[in-house]
Design a protein around this motif. Structure first.
Motif, PDB file in Angstrom:
ATOM      1  N   ILE A 122     -10.797   0.117 -19.653  1.00 24.04           N
ATOM      2  CA  ILE A 122     -11.476  -0.925 -18.212  1.00 24.04           C
ATOM      3  C   ILE A 122     -10.041  -1.164 -17.047  1.00 24.04           C
ATOM      4  O   ILE A 122      -9.424  -1.925 -17.339  1.00 24.04           O
ATOM      5  N   PHE A 123      -9.909  -0.064 -16.175  1.00 23.69           N
ATOM      6  CA  PHE A 123      -9.256  -0.207 -15.317  1.00 23.69           C
ATOM      7  C   PHE A 123      -9.765  -0.751 -14.389  1.00 23.69           C
ATOM      8  O   PHE A 123     -10.320  -0.199 -13.600  1.00 23.69           O
ATOM      9  N   PHE A 124      -9.240  -1.298 -13.597  1.00 19.97           N
ATOM     10  CA  PHE A 124      -9.206  -2.253 -12.473  1.00 19.97           C
ATOM     11  C   PHE A 124      -8.851  -1.246 -11.016  1.00 19.97           C
ATOM     12  O   PHE A 124      -6.806  -1.383 -11.075  1.00 19.97           O
ATOM     13  N   ASP A 125      -8.864  -1.042  -9.991  1.00 19.82           N
ATOM     14  CA  ASP A 125      -7.450  -0.140  -9.213  1.00 19.82           C
ATOM     15  C   ASP A 125      -7.848  -1.122  -8.092  1.00 19.82           C
ATOM     16  O   ASP A 125      -8.641  -0.842  -7.440  1.00 19.82           O
ATOM     17  N   CYS A 126      -6.833  -1.605  -7.896  1.00 20.27           N
ATOM     18  CA  CYS A 126      -6.403  -3.404  -6.976  1.00 20.27           C
ATOM     19  C   CYS A 126      -6.173  -2.639  -5.348  1.00 20.27           C
ATOM     20  O   CYS A 126      -5.180  -1.496  -5.338  1.00 20.27           O
ATOM     21  N   GLY A 127      -6.652  -3.188  -5.062  1.00 19.67           N
ATOM     22  CA  GLY A 127      -6.194  -3.442  -3.339  1.00 19.67           C
ATOM     23  C   GLY A 127      -4.275  -3.346  -2.552  1.00 19.67           C
ATOM     24  O   GLY A 127      -4.088  -4.457  -4.466  1.00 19.67           O
ATOM     25  N   GLY A 177       0.905  -1.095  -0.395  1.00 22.92           N
ATOM     26  CA  GLY A 177      -0.066  -0.302   0.308  1.00 22.92           C
ATOM     27  C   GLY A 177       0.704   1.274  -0.029  1.00 22.92           C
ATOM     28  O   GLY A 177       1.854   1.336   0.779  1.00 22.92           O
ATOM     29  N   GLY A 178      -0.197   2.726  -0.238  1.00 20.93           N
ATOM     30  CA  GLY A 178       0.617   3.481  -0.096  1.00 20.93           C
ATOM     31  C   GLY A 178       2.158   3.799  -1.036  1.00 20.93           C
ATOM     32  O   GLY A 178       3.177   4.822  -0.585  1.00 20.93           O
ATOM     33  N   ILE A 179       2.005   3.284  -2.679  1.00 22.96           N
ATOM     34  CA  ILE A 179       2.931   3.351  -3.243  1.00 22.96           C
ATOM     35  C   ILE A 179       2.259   4.022  -4.634  1.00 22.96           C
ATOM     36  O   ILE A 179       3.214   4.750  -5.658  1.00 22.96           O
ATOM     37  N   GLY A 180       0.486   4.679  -5.014  1.00 22.98           N
ATOM     38  CA  GLY A 180       0.154   5.779  -6.131  1.00 22.98           C
ATOM     39  C   GLY A 180      -0.497   4.787  -6.574  1.00 22.98           C
ATOM     40  O   GLY A 180      -0.565   5.705  -8.255  1.00 22.98           O
ATOM     41  N   LYS A 181      -0.609   3.923  -6.334  1.00 28.81           N
ATOM     42  CA  LYS A 181      -1.754   2.965  -7.605  1.00 28.81           C
ATOM     43  C   LYS A 181      -2.790   3.641  -7.259  1.00 28.81           C
ATOM     44  O   LYS A 181      -3.210   4.420  -8.894  1.00 28.81           O
ATOM     45  N   THR A 182      -3.624   4.981  -6.516  1.00 29.70           N
ATOM     46  CA  THR A 182      -4.862   5.382  -7.050  1.00 29.70           C
ATOM     47  C   THR A 182      -4.113   6.828  -8.062  1.00 29.70           C
ATOM     48  O   THR A 182      -5.384   6.371  -8.559  1.00 29.70           O
ATOM     49  N   GLU A 213      -4.198  -6.581 -19.566  1.00 28.27           N
ATOM     50  CA  GLU A 213      -2.923  -5.807 -19.505  1.00 28.27           C
ATOM     51  C   GLU A 213      -2.370  -5.493 -17.250  1.00 28.27           C
ATOM     52  O   GLU A 213      -3.355  -5.517 -17.037  1.00 28.27           O
ATOM     53  N   ILE A 214      -1.565  -5.464 -17.572  1.00 30.08           N
ATOM     54  CA  ILE A 214      -0.924  -5.478 -15.904  1.00 30.08           C
ATOM     55  C   ILE A 214       0.003  -3.987 -15.511  1.00 30.08           C
ATOM     56  O   ILE A 214       1.104  -4.369 -16.739  1.00 30.08           O
ATOM     57  N   ILE A 215      -1.015  -3.484 -14.665  1.00 34.19           N
ATOM     58  CA  ILE A 215       0.795  -1.673 -14.882  1.00 34.19           C
ATOM     59  C   ILE A 215       0.507  -1.944 -13.301  1.00 34.19           C
ATOM     60  O   ILE A 215       0.014  -1.994 -12.483  1.00 34.19           O
ATOM     61  N   ILE A 216       2.458  -2.192 -13.220  1.00 33.18           N
ATOM     62  CA  ILE A 216       2.560  -1.663 -11.601  1.00 33.18           C
ATOM     63  C   ILE A 216       3.092  -0.460 -11.198  1.00 33.18           C
ATOM     64  O   ILE A 216       4.072  -0.870 -11.756  1.00 33.18           O
ATOM     65  N   PRO A 217       2.468   0.151 -10.537  1.00 32.35           N
ATOM     66  CA  PRO A 217       3.394   0.976  -9.634  1.00 32.35           C
ATOM     67  C   PRO A 217       4.580   0.759  -8.631  1.00 32.35           C
ATOM     68  O   PRO A 217       4.006  -0.121  -7.782  1.00 32.35           O
ATOM     69  N   THR A 218       5.708   1.174  -8.569  1.00 32.13           N
ATOM     70  CA  THR A 218       6.061   0.944  -7.231  1.00 32.13           C
ATOM     71  C   THR A 218       7.255   1.947  -6.957  1.00 32.13           C
ATOM     72  O   THR A 218       7.709   2.738  -7.876  1.00 32.13           O
ATOM     73  N   THR A 219       6.975   1.899  -5.716  1.00 30.54           N
ATOM     74  CA  THR A 219       8.305   3.377  -5.185  1.00 30.54           C
ATOM     75  C   THR A 219       9.789   2.579  -5.142  1.00 30.54           C
ATOM     76  O   THR A 219       9.231   1.301  -5.181  1.00 30.54           O
ATOM     77  N   VAL A 220      10.478   3.526  -5.033  1.00 31.14           N
ATOM     78  CA  VAL A 220      12.178   3.065  -5.039  1.00 31.14           C
ATOM     79  C   VAL A 220      12.373   2.931  -3.935  1.00 31.14           C
ATOM     80  O   VAL A 220      13.466   3.787  -3.423  1.00 31.14           O
TER      81      VAL A 220
END
Length: 314
Positions: A118-123, A12-17, A139-146
């Motif tokens: 269509i985007f799913f905002d996952c938990g 959590g807290g890595i900028g998904k939404t 398709e899958i997009i992965i946001p991640t903090t460094v």
């Protein structure tokens, strides 16, 4: 073909939404028809878009209401199916079904032809609904903090995706978020991501307080501060993803006018076609995008980037 995009990270807290809001809003500004589905019981997507829904995804899952009865228009070209804490009960109901892993896939099937994306905002954990989103996703997009824990968690997530999907070929992009270029750790871990995942790693979204401000007041970054670093970074990502998905803008629209402000022209344009000039670093063809009065010139091969104010831009 409608692209179903799961935006996911098990942390959590890595900028998904924030990523869901600003990537989808950018695509909508380019003319794409976009549906957002919040599958996180925290329900942050509605707040980030400044809307107050009266109906949620719970009704589709438990009461079998069609999504067409639950969606609301959040922006031009951008619809939303909201969520709240009732999704916790919905996940219990799903778990007892024989088709539990394909519930979301079945729900979106009747509306697929109405949307380009269509985007799913996952938990932030591997819930029943997140597994549903992975199954349904093309398709899958992965946001991640460094950060060390985030980078290590990314490896585990990609392993899990391979188990659920049978391969990792549906992973389209890894988006580094909250990157502070002044910190040595950020630069080192960003370099590690690029070495490990190559072209999957998109240009980073730099740390920018305007992004958190925008979510707090229910605006996209393009509405809140279109000249900010956050707006420029996400607009560049929209252009790159448009190329990856071969999306050609057909119906560009202007952002919704905001109270006490004048309407702005489209902030993400279709001017990202390959140009004839080449990158000074690697010799590959450069791409351009006009965003919020700036012209961004960038290379998708070596991450070269330059921006300039367009003469006469407001």
């Amino acid at each position: 073909m409608t692209r179903i995009v799961a935006v996911i990270n098990l942390k959590g807290g890595i900028g998904k939404t924030t990523t869901v809001v600003n990537v989808s809003a950018g695509l909508a500004l380019k003319g794409a028809r976009v549906l957002l589905i919040d599958i996180d019981a925290q329900g942050n997507l509605a707040m980030a878009l400044g809307v107050r829904p009266h109906r949620t995804l719970y009704e589709a899952i438990v009461d079998q209401k069609p999504l067409t009865d639950l969606r609301i228009s959040a922006r031009p070209n951008l619809d939303l199916i909201a969520a709240n804490e009732s999704l916790l009960l919905a996940q219990q109901a799903i778990a007892g079904r024989s088709d539990w892993v394909r519930v979301l896939e079945q729900l979106v099937r009747p509306v697929r032809e109405e949307y380009d994306f269509i985007f799913f905002d996952c938990g932030g954990s591997l819930t029943v609904l997140n597994q549903n989103a992975l199954i349904a996703a093309t398709e899958i997009i992965i946001p991640t903090t460094v950060e060390p824990f985030s980078v290590r968690g990314l490896e585990k997530l990609i392993t899990q995706i391979a188990r659920v999907k049978g391969s990792t070929s549906v992973v389209r992009a890894i988006i580094p978020t909250m990157v502070d270029p002044r910190m040595r750790q950020s630069i080192d871990l960003l370099a590690h991501l690029n070495r490990t995942y190559g072209q999957l790693v998109l240009p980073p979204v730099r740390t920018n307080v305007r992004l958190s401000e925008a979510s707090a007041v229910g605006k996209t970054i393009y509405e809140h501060d279109p000249r900010s670093r956050g707006a420029l970074d996400y607009a560049q990502i929209v252009e790159i993803l448009s190329k990856i998905w071969n999306f050609q803008p057909t119906r560009p629209v202007s952002p919704r006018p905001l109270p006490n402000s004048t309407a702005k022209r489209p902030l993400v344009t279709g001017n990202g076609a390959v140009q004839s000039d080449t990158c000074p670093n690697c010799g590959q063809a450069l791409r351009r995008a006009n965003v919020a009065g700036y012209r961004i010139t960038y290379c998708t091969h070596c991450r070269y980037r330059q921006q300039e104010l367009i003469t006469g831009a407001h």
